[in-house]
Each structure stands twice: as C-alpha cells, then as structure tokens.
Write an enzyme that holds these catalytic residues in place. Structure first.
Site, mmCIF file in Angstrom:
data_model
loop_
_atom_site.group_PDB
_atom_site.id
_atom_site.type_symbol
_atom_site.label_atom_id
_atom_site.label_comp_id
_atom_site.label_asym_id
_atom_site.label_seq_id
_atom_site.Cartn_x
_atom_site.Cartn_y
_atom_site.Cartn_z
ATOM 1 N N ILE A 196 2.645 1.620 -3.545
ATOM 2 C CA ILE A 196 1.856 1.982 -4.720
ATOM 3 C C ILE A 196 1.634 3.495 -4.696
ATOM 4 O O ILE A 196 1.011 4.011 -3.789
ATOM 5 C CB ILE A 196 0.487 1.272 -4.727
ATOM 6 N N ASP A 249 -2.416 35.844 -35.428
ATOM 7 C CA ASP A 249 -3.140 36.777 -36.287
ATOM 8 C C ASP A 249 -2.566 38.161 -36.088
ATOM 9 O O ASP A 249 -1.956 38.436 -35.062
ATOM 10 C CB ASP A 249 -4.596 36.853 -35.840
ATOM 11 N N ASP A 287 2.165 12.017 3.797
ATOM 12 C CA ASP A 287 2.683 12.198 2.440
ATOM 13 C C ASP A 287 1.881 13.168 1.590
ATOM 14 O O ASP A 287 2.428 14.004 0.877
ATOM 15 C CB ASP A 287 2.662 10.857 1.684
ATOM 16 N N VAL A 319 0.837 -1.207 0.000
ATOM 17 C CA VAL A 319 0.000 0.000 0.000
ATOM 18 C C VAL A 319 0.867 1.249 0.000
ATOM 19 O O VAL A 319 0.628 2.205 -0.731
ATOM 20 C CB VAL A 319 -0.933 -0.003 1.226
ATOM 21 N N ALA A 320 1.914 1.207 0.823
ATOM 22 C CA ALA A 320 2.779 2.382 0.908
ATOM 23 C C ALA A 320 3.503 2.615 -0.411
ATOM 24 O O ALA A 320 3.722 3.744 -0.826
ATOM 25 C CB ALA A 320 3.785 2.196 2.033
ATOM 26 N N ASN A 336 2.344 6.852 5.091
ATOM 27 C CA ASN A 336 2.025 6.969 3.676
ATOM 28 C C ASN A 336 0.802 7.824 3.417
ATOM 29 O O ASN A 336 0.782 8.655 2.527
ATOM 30 C CB ASN A 336 1.812 5.577 3.091
#
Ligand code: ADP
Ligand code: MG
Length: 851
Positions: free
Chosen positions: A280, A324, A696, A277-278, A692
């Site tokens: 990913i 233009d 984070d 989990v951390a 995480n």
C-alpha cells in the site's frame, strides 16, 4: 455606535477626525487592547493530529499483524510492529505540522494594510495594528479593517454579503440616525470588518476591532478550509487505494498458493499482511503534499504567495499569460514629461491647468505621497509651481465622481465663493466628449472639429512615445447645477512616462521559449499600449493590437479566432477581461490572468490562475486570486510558472521511486511463492516492514528537494489531463520494480546455499540496498545521473549513505540480528549483495544511454 453623532464618537474614543490618534496613543491602545485580528478558536493540537494518524486502515492491518505475532509467540516481532506503527504516526504528524506551519507563515506574509490618519498625516499601516479610535480612509476595492463609524463619504457603496448574505450592494453615508435598535444591514452610517468597498470612498472612526467586531462574533463560521485536496492529491489518493486493493488481491493469491504448498498458515498470514502493508503506497499522498508545500514556501521567497495549493499544479500547465500593463510590465513610477496647452507642447502650463491637476486627484499629501501613481505624478508636477494646500482652501471640495476603469475619467466638484467649479481628468476620448469649449490663452472659445482634431493629433504624438495621456477640463457654473460632466472647457493634455521594467523583455522571451503566449490587457490607449508592447518585445506589428470596442463588435466565435493573432488588448473595460478569459478557455487554453482593480475580480475568478497584485492591487482582487505577487512584477509570474513545472517534476520523481520500490517488494514475494519451492519465504514479515517504512520514506523526500531542471522552460506546457506516468514513466516503474524483485530473489538463492537465514538476510539486504541505489536513478528518468551532476542533491546522497550504513549494521550487529532475524554476512556475500544492488544503476544508465 450608529446612534451617536460624530462628535460623540470622537469624545467617546478620545480621538479627532482632523488629526487622528497620535503615534504614542495608538501604540498604548495596541498594547492594552491587542491586535485587531480574528483568532480562530478551533486549532488542532499536535496530539490530536497524532491520534488522527491511527485512523489509517494500514495501521489497523499492522495491529492485526502484531496480535498475530503474539499468537505465534514472537513477542519481539509484535513490539517491532508497534514501534513501526508509532514511528509511522510520528512521521505523519511531523509532515502535517510542518506543512501547516508553512501555510501559517504564508498567511502572515499576506498581512493586509490600510490607510490611517495618525498625528495628522495619512500612512499605510498593517490592518492588525488598527486600534479603536483610529481614523481610517478607504476607497473602491478596499476591505474594511474593523467596524467603523463613518464621518464622511463620497458615493460609498459596500458589498456586505459576507455579513448579511444579501448580494446587492448597499449605499452608506455618515448621517446621524435616531432610530433605536437597528439590524446590521440598516446601520447605514457604519461599515463592518471584512466587507468590501465596491465604489466610492469614505472615512471613519474605528469603533470595534478584532473579536469585538461584528465579524469577530461570527468568526467560527469563517474558518476557511485550507486542507482541501488538490486534483493531484486526489488522484494520488485514488491511485494509492487502487494499488492497495491490487496488493491485497496479490496477497490473497500468494497466501493460497503457499498454503497449497503446505506452508505454515499463521506465518504466511503474517507475511501476507506485511506484504499488504508494504504494497500500500501510503506515502504517496503525503509526498505530494510535502513537495507542494515546500514548493510553496520556496515560491514565497520569490515573492509569489500561493493562496490555493491546487494552483501549484495548474501553474505548470499555463500556456497563456494575460498581463496588466501598468505596474506589472511597467514600473508604475510615473512622472510628467510632456504637456500640451494652448496648442503648444511643453510650454509653461497655465494656472487653470495646474489648479485642475491640484484638484482632480485623491493623493494623501504628508511626509510622503500616498495614492494612485499617475495622480502622484501630477501632484509632484504641481507642487513646485503652486501651493496645493492654498488651492484646497480656495476651492473647497464638495463632491466627487470617482475614477473607474469603465468611465476612464474622474471629476471633482468644488465651491469657490458663490461659484461651482468642476475639474475632470481622464482619457482624452472620454474627456473630449464632455467638452464644448477650449481654453486658448485664457480665452474660452468653442471647440470645433478643427480644434478637436489638433488635440487628438497632439495626443497621438505623446502616445507614440509610450506616454500615458490625461486630458484635463473644467467647468464653472452656479452652485445649483447638477450637470457635472457636460459643456466643459478643455484645458490641455499631460503625458506621463512610465518606464518598462528592465527584466520584462527577457522574461517574455523565456515565456515564448517555454511555449507560453504573453498577452497585454490594458485600459490605456492603443498607441501607448503598442509603444510599450514594442519596447518589451511583445509585438512588432499594429495588426496585433485590438481595442475594447472591437471586442464588443465580435461574436464569441469571431473573438475565438481573433485571439490567435492578437497580443495586445487596449482600452478595455473589466467586463472585456471576462470575455477574453472565456474565449481563451474555449480554445482549450490554460489562462493565467493578472488584475488589480475592484472590477477585475470576476475575470480573476474565472481564469485558471487568478493573479492579484500585492502592492497595487485591491483587497477584493486578492481575496479571489490564486496567487498574490508581492512585488507586482511580471517576471514573478514567469518564475512562479517555472516553479510550478518543477514542483510537478519533483512529485513525479518521488512517486516513481515509491512505486517502483513497492512493486519490487511485491514481486520478490509474489515470484517466490509462484516459482520457488523453498519452505521459507525470501523475507520475513518484520524485514519487509523495516524495508518499507524505514528505508523507503526518506529517499522519496530527498528526491523532493532535487535541484530544479533548467530544461523545464524550454519545453511546451504540459496538458492538464496528462498522466503523471506519461513519456515512459509507467515503463520505468514497471521495469525497475521487476528488476528489483528479480535481483532480490537471486540473492536469496545465493544465500540459501549457506542457510535459510543467510538467504533471507541477503534478500533483505539486496531489496533494501537496491532501493537506495535506485533512488539515484529517479533523479531524472531520461538523463544519466552523471550528466546532471552526481553530487548535486546532497540530501539524497546523505540519505543513501546513511541507509547503506544502517543496513550494514542491521546485519553485522548482534543486537540487530536478534531484532530483525538477520545474520552477519561474509565479505564474498557482501560483494554479491552490493554487486546485485548496484546493477539497478547499471541497467538504468544503459537504458538512458540508448534513449
Ligand atoms: P491600466 O491599468 O491598464 O494601465 P487604467 O484602467 O488604469 O489602465 O487606465 C485607463 C485610462 O484611464 C488611462 O489611459 C487614463 O487615461 C485613465 N485613467 C487612469 N487612471 C486615472 C485616474 N486616476 N483618473 C483619471 N483617469 C485615469
Ligand atoms: Mg490602472
């Protein structure tokens, strides 16, 4: 409504073609009928978005973790994991709702407008305020605001492909139709909401608006998908998946190694899951989206509306701007400053000249003038000298051949008594072609070579003063004559001044510093374009100018070589623009091209960044563009490019930060399972999850609001295929990841001398706090944080300080000790923790010093 006569429609809607609705009546109808807009039925509720968040595979892994903890009898752990899942889903929902809001605001800012007759004068009104019974005028390039029964038309052609699916243009007129029931495509006296006028003009009565319109009936098909991923988002998604897989691999290795060392299986499994989990980087695509949508809101404040999110990325790589002239580089505020009649400059303009100017134009004259700015200038010139309404009564308009940017002229046909008068105006070359005579002192004499030469010379004199020149001519004939544009009598010339916008010169210089080439593309004459180009510092030599007919003579290869030196393309037609974009793209250039007319749409579509004018541009252009300029200003394009470059840098910072942190977490556990022999891991599962998901995410977002770097416009454009990790990015991420992992383990070792719990607490603290400090390193990976101003990013400092305070609580509060399995640390231990954590700053500052 197609079966009713115009009179009947007027009666039915209680309106009049002559005067339109009154303001009060329009207001009353708006109150009772509602806005003229298509409301999309599909709308995700917040709860639906929230539930969507649980589809993420990471959530699944976490839930398995929660169940595992239950098995281990760790009920608090299981609860915390569930809490973390909810928190994560909550943050995800918040992010999505926020970026959706930003998009909605943008769409609201792009409210289209249209021309409506109210209380006998024509005004510009927001399309959503149109009500049934309004009398509406439209011309080439316009998008039809609602379903309209036509009452008058001039060569009106429509693109109805959106409704009928047929791609050819259909012609429309106002005539009464008796046939009973007709398919939409056969209702030739009706035009429908959201279809486009490809040429000509028309006027009609609004008969059905909003959801009652034909478009409203099929509205569901129309819901545009704004959520399509940009290239960078896709790349981040891929990167995330790849890293996730790598992480899972490492987890499996770690699990096996620890098992072979005889550690508790279930506990290690839970840890492996937390590590997965951390590791990913689930925040990666989200951070990209958020920084982009924040950038888009910022850009809209700077008057550039981004229609496609992917444009934000491409913008940063633009290396040639095709702009233009009129309205973008110049003010589009014109005035007649010079005339040439009877072979004399700036004398009294003869009556016929004034009549021609009064007739050959389509300005709506009310309290204010509405229409083309060069035509407004002519009207303003005529008004004090002649009554335009008198002229309109005397010369009854019966037909028109409208202006288009290929013909570069327009003609109107009038009836006076039993005679037909045709008045034309346009570029001198094109006007002279249809003239056989010239009016000198009210006498019509043949237009010989000598006379032509004199006119051309006079024209050149005006053009060299940067004036936009119109040639005027007329023809008197019998009413049956259909040859409108031949054998005319040349009347004279008018020169219009259109000053260069003030800031343009600086903006062009900034582009050059930034490695971006600026090219002017205009329908105006070579000399005028050159004079204007010189004023804004674009060109210095006539060799840098090329004409549309020169382009025609070039082969694709020749053109590819030419564009290396040419800075101005003059007297071009819209089809040339497409060829030019192609030529630049063959040279591997990233082209931003601006446009306003109906015919510019293909070129805008083709360009890497199509830019439409918000004020003067046609609706067709806006519909295919990536960016709409609210103020039609060249500097806005440059600002948008700068913003694009900055957004990229901000994304880069956030990504570097997230990845080095994830790597640090992986390394801590991986190294310990490989090299350390303790029977406890350096961090327990719950601490890892906390680091995480709680500490984070916020610094990564705060990095997204880092101040713009001034240097960005001093650097060359970035190649589109350049990796996000180029120029030392990859090394930065890897070194910092390794470093964070190492110092966390050092702390673990130090704490172990006291107890296992103390070791874990210290490792937990160093891992989370070093990430806090590391976020400061990511502000600019090559420049010292003290050089860019330590206090500049207040948000980041705030998150860092809050994060530190939070982590101190985590260790020192008994309640938190219970939740997160920490113990209070002694002062010496805190000093070690802070010393180690802050060493990331030291390391980075040292490496920046030697850079
Ligand atoms: P740009 O927008 O690049 O300045 P345009 O395509 O608008 O160029 O104009 C090209 C030429 O067409 C002008 O130089 C002028 O002679 C002629 N022209 C422009 N507008 C009109 C108009 N409303 N009626 C007649 N001729 C026009
Ligand atoms: Mg123009």
């Amino acid at each position: 409504m197609d079966k009713y006569s115009i009179k009947e429609v007027e009666l039915l809607f209680n309106t009049s073609v002559q005067h339109g609705l009154s303001h009060q009546e329009a207001y009353k109808r708006l109150q009772s009928d509602g806005y003229n807009e298509i409301v999309s039925v599909k709308k995700q509720t917040i709860w639906m978005i929230f539930l969507e968040q649980f589809k993420d595979p990471m959530v699944l892994i976490l839930l398995i973790g929660a169940i595992l903890s239950l098995f281990l009898g760790e009920i608090i752990d299981a609860l915390i994991i569930c809490l973390v899942v909810m928190l994560n889903a909550g943050i995800g929902t918040f992010q999505l709702v926020k970026s959706e809001k930003a998009l909605e605001v943008l769409q609201a800012m792009m409210q289209p407008t249209c021309k409506v007759m109210r209380d006998s004068s024509v005004l510009i009104v927001e399309t959503r305020e149109i009500v049934a019974g309004d009398v509406i005028e439209f011309e080439a390039g316009d998008r039809i605001p609602c379903d309209i029964r036509l009452v008058s038309t001039t060569r009106l052609m429509m693109d109805e492909s959106l409704l009928s699916g047929e791609s050819h243009n259909v012609s429309k007129n106002e005539f009464y139709r008796t046939k009973d029931k007709a398919a939409i495509s056969d209702q030739h006296n009706m035009v429908f909401m959201s279809t486009y006028v490809t040429s000509g003009r028309g006027k009609g009565i609004a008969v059905s608006c909003g959801m009652n319109s034909e478009m409203g009936k099929i509205a569901d098909l129309l819901n545009e998908d704004l959520s399509e991923m940009t290239p960078l988002q896709k790349r981040m998604n891929q990167l995330g998946k790849m890293l996730g897989m790598l992480a899972v691999g490492i987890c499996i290795i770690m699990l096996m190694v620890s098992l072979s060392k005889g550690k508790n299986f279930l506990e290690m499994l839970l840890l492996a899951i937390s590590l997965a989990v951390a590791a990913i980087p689930e925040g990666l695509p989200a951070v990209v989206t958020i920084v982009q949508s924040m950038g888009v809101s910022m850009m809209s404040k700077n008057k550039a509306i981004v229609r496609k999110l992917s444009a934000v990325e491409t913008l940063g790589s633009v290396n040639v701007i095709c702009s233009d002239k009129t309205g973008t580089l110049t003010q589009n505020k014109m005035s007649v400053v010079s005339t040439y009649f009877n072979h004399e400059f700036d004398q009294e303009v003869p009556a016929m000249g004034l009549v021609c100017m009064a007739c050959a134009q389509n300005v709506a004259i009310g309290d204010i003038l509405v229409g083309d700015s060069s035509e407004k200038a002519l009207v303003e010139y005529v008004m004090p000298r002649l009554s335009i309404s008198d002229i309109n009564c005397e010369y009854l308009r019966i037909d028109e051949i409208p202006f288009d940017s290929v013909r570069k002229k327009m003609s109107t046909v009038h009836q006076k008594d039993q005679d037909q008068y045709i008045f034309s105006k346009g570029s001198l070359e094109h006007i002279l072609k249809q003239c056989s005579f010239i009016m000198i002192q009210q006498r019509k004499v043949p237009l010989g070579e000598y006379e032509r030469k004199r006119c051309l010379e006079a024209c050149a004199i005006m053009e060299n003063q940067a004036l936009r020149v119109f040639g005027l001519c007329m023809k008197k004939s019998s009413l049956t004559n259909r040859e409108y544009e031949s054998d005319a009598t040349f009347l004279g010339l008018v020169g219009l001044k259109d000053p260069v916008k003030e800031e343009v010169k600086d903006a062009i210089e900034r582009c050059h510093e930034a490695g971006i080439e600026v090219v002017m593309i205009t329908g105006d004459s070579l000399k005028t374009a050159f004079a204007i180009g010189k004023e804004c510092g674009l060109v210095s030599h006539e060799k840098e100018v090329m004409s549309g007919s020169d382009i025609d003579e070039c082969s694709d290869v020749q053109l590819k070589n030419k564009i290396k030196t040419i800075k101005i393309f003059a007297r071009v037609s819209p089809s040339h623009k497409v060829r030019l974009v192609e030529a630049y793209q063959k040279e591997e250039r990233i082209v931003a091209m601006s446009g306003d007319g109906v015919n510019d749409a293909p070129a805008l579509k083709k360009a890497d960044i199509g830019i439409a004018m918000g004020k003067g541009g046609s609706d067709v252009c806006k519909s295919v563009s990536d960016i709409v300029l609210m103020d039609d200003h060249f500097t806005t394009i440059v600002k948008a490019i700068e913003a694009g470059r900055n957004i990229y840098l901000k994304i880069q910072k956030s990504v570097f930060y997230l990845l080095s942190c994830n790597l640090g977490e992986i390394m801590t556990l991986f190294f310990s399972s490989l090299f350390l022999t303790q029977h406890v891991p350096p961090l327990c599962a719950i601490q890892l999850l906390w680091t995480n998901l709680v500490t984070d995410a916020f610094p990564a977002l705060a990095l997204g609001v880092e101040a713009d770097e001034k240097q960005v416009m001093k650097q060359k454009p970035k190649p589109t295929d350049e990796s996000l990790f180029a120029h030392g990015g990859l090394i930065f991420v890897i070194c910092n990841g390794l470093f964070i992992g190492t110092i966390s383990l050092v702390a673990f070792k130090a704490g172990l001398k006291t107890s296992d719990l103390c070791g874990q607490s210290m490792a937990f603290m160093v891992l989370s706090l070093s990430q806090m400090f590391h976020s400061l390193n990511c502000r600019q990976i090559h420049v010292s944080m003290f050089k860019i101003g330590f206090f500049k990013n207040k948000w980041l400092l705030l998150t860092v300080v809050m994060g530190i305070i939070l982590q101190i609580f985590v260790c020192q509060l008994p309640f938190m000790n219970m939740l997160l399995k920490t113990i209070p640390l002694t002062l010496t231990q805190w000093l070690i923790v802070f010393g180690l954590s802050m060493s990331t700053i030291l390391m980075n500052e040292l490496s920046k010093l030697f850079n």
